[in-house]
Design a protein around this motif. Structure first.
Motif, PDB file in Angstrom:
ATOM      1  N   PHE A  36       1.341  -1.241  -0.288  1.00  0.00           N
ATOM      2  CA  PHE A  36      -0.063   0.263  -0.214  1.00  0.00           C
ATOM      3  C   PHE A  36       0.654   1.291   0.120  1.00  0.00           C
ATOM      4  O   PHE A  36       0.442   2.555  -1.095  1.00  0.00           O
ATOM      5  CB  PHE A  36      -0.849   0.051   1.283  1.00  0.00           C
ATOM      6  CG  PHE A  36      -1.569   1.227   1.136  1.00  0.00           C
ATOM      7  CD1 PHE A  36      -2.495   1.056   0.692  1.00  0.00           C
ATOM      8  CD2 PHE A  36      -1.653   2.339   2.019  1.00  0.00           C
ATOM      9  CE1 PHE A  36      -3.911   2.240   0.386  1.00  0.00           C
ATOM     10  CE2 PHE A  36      -2.365   3.785   1.810  1.00  0.00           C
ATOM     11  CZ  PHE A  36      -2.894   3.404   1.432  1.00  0.00           C
ATOM     12  N   THR A  37       1.554   1.051   0.840  1.00  0.00           N
ATOM     13  CA  THR A  37       2.653   2.042   0.999  1.00  0.00           C
ATOM     14  C   THR A  37       3.618   2.882  -0.581  1.00  0.00           C
ATOM     15  O   THR A  37       3.623   4.340  -1.093  1.00  0.00           O
ATOM     16  CB  THR A  37       3.958   2.103   1.749  1.00  0.00           C
ATOM     17  OG1 THR A  37       3.068   1.951   3.488  1.00  0.00           O
ATOM     18  CG2 THR A  37       4.594   3.481   2.179  1.00  0.00           C
ATOM     19  N   ASN A  38       4.148   1.497  -0.840  1.00  0.00           N
ATOM     20  CA  ASN A  38       5.244   1.854  -2.436  1.00  0.00           C
ATOM     21  C   ASN A  38       3.840   3.067  -2.831  1.00  0.00           C
ATOM     22  O   ASN A  38       3.933   3.509  -4.100  1.00  0.00           O
ATOM     23  CB  ASN A  38       5.723   0.706  -2.966  1.00  0.00           C
ATOM     24  CG  ASN A  38       6.311   0.795  -4.181  1.00  0.00           C
ATOM     25  OD1 ASN A  38       5.901   0.663  -4.897  1.00  0.00           O
ATOM     26  ND2 ASN A  38       7.694   1.744  -3.680  1.00  0.00           N
ATOM     27  N   LEU A  39       2.934   1.258  -3.456  1.00  0.00           N
ATOM     28  CA  LEU A  39       1.562   1.744  -4.482  1.00  0.00           C
ATOM     29  C   LEU A  39       0.664   2.762  -4.779  1.00  0.00           C
ATOM     30  O   LEU A  39       1.344   3.777  -5.007  1.00  0.00           O
ATOM     31  CB  LEU A  39       0.526   0.752  -5.168  1.00  0.00           C
ATOM     32  CG  LEU A  39       2.011  -0.428  -5.520  1.00  0.00           C
ATOM     33  CD1 LEU A  39       1.415  -1.586  -6.242  1.00  0.00           C
ATOM     34  CD2 LEU A  39       2.921  -0.438  -6.462  1.00  0.00           C
ATOM     35  N   CYS A  40       0.113   2.765  -3.457  1.00  0.00           N
ATOM     36  CA  CYS A  40      -0.589   3.709  -3.058  1.00  0.00           C
ATOM     37  C   CYS A  40       0.112   5.256  -2.616  1.00  0.00           C
ATOM     38  O   CYS A  40      -0.319   6.230  -2.815  1.00  0.00           O
ATOM     39  CB  CYS A  40      -1.504   3.605  -1.709  1.00  0.00           C
ATOM     40  SG  CYS A  40      -3.306   2.089  -2.984  1.00  0.00           S
TER      41      CYS A  40
END
Length: 154
Positions: free
Chosen positions: A70-74
């Motif tokens: 989530f942190t990397n993509l979103c």
């Protein structure tokens, strides 16, 4: 006259929020130790192949865990949404193309800084996701501005 004053106040507030956001962005992307941004990495990582890291994060999502994915993509999208929104509020010369290009250039500047200083990592996927976030921010601005104008009777 009253509408013009209100627009000027909104634009001034947008400028203040934009400056605060940019200061936060600089700190978070370049200096925050939350993602190991302090110090220079011994083995520097970089990615010049579009969608390589996005694909890797998606393929290994179970092993990496929800937070990392989530942190990397979103997160890379979400961190640039305010840029697209506030730059449109603060500027009289706005438009989708100008806003997205300026967001892309800001993201490119951050990535190049990371490449040369070896703080963080240069990743074209981050550049892509940041630019998408900027576009989303501008679209949110257009929606909010349309609602405001409808409410104000313009």
């Amino acid at each position: 006259m009253l509408k013009k004053r209100k627009a000027t106040r909104i634009r001034a507030l947008g400028k203040v929020l934009f400056i605060l956001y940019v200061l936060f962005l600089i700190y978070f992307l370049l200096f925050s130790d939350w993602y190991g941004r302090t110090g220079i990495a011994e083995e520097y990582q970089y990615n010049f192949q579009l969608f390589k890291e996005i694909k890797r994060f998606w393929e290994y999502r179970k092993e990496l865990g929800f937070f990392a994915v989530f942190t990397n993509l979103c997160g890379n999208v979400l961190i640039f949404v305010p840029y697209g929104f506030f730059i449109a509020v603060a500027s009289r010369f706005r438009g989708f193309f100008k806003t997205v290009c300026s967001g892309c250039l800001l993201s490119l500047g951050v990535e190049v800084f990371q490449l040369f200083t070896k703080v963080g990592s240069f990743d074209v996927d981050d550049l892509f996701l940041n630019t998408v976030g900027c576009a989303v921010g501008y679209i949110l601005f257009v929606i909010c501005n349309g609602i405001r104008r409808k409410h104000d009777g313009q």
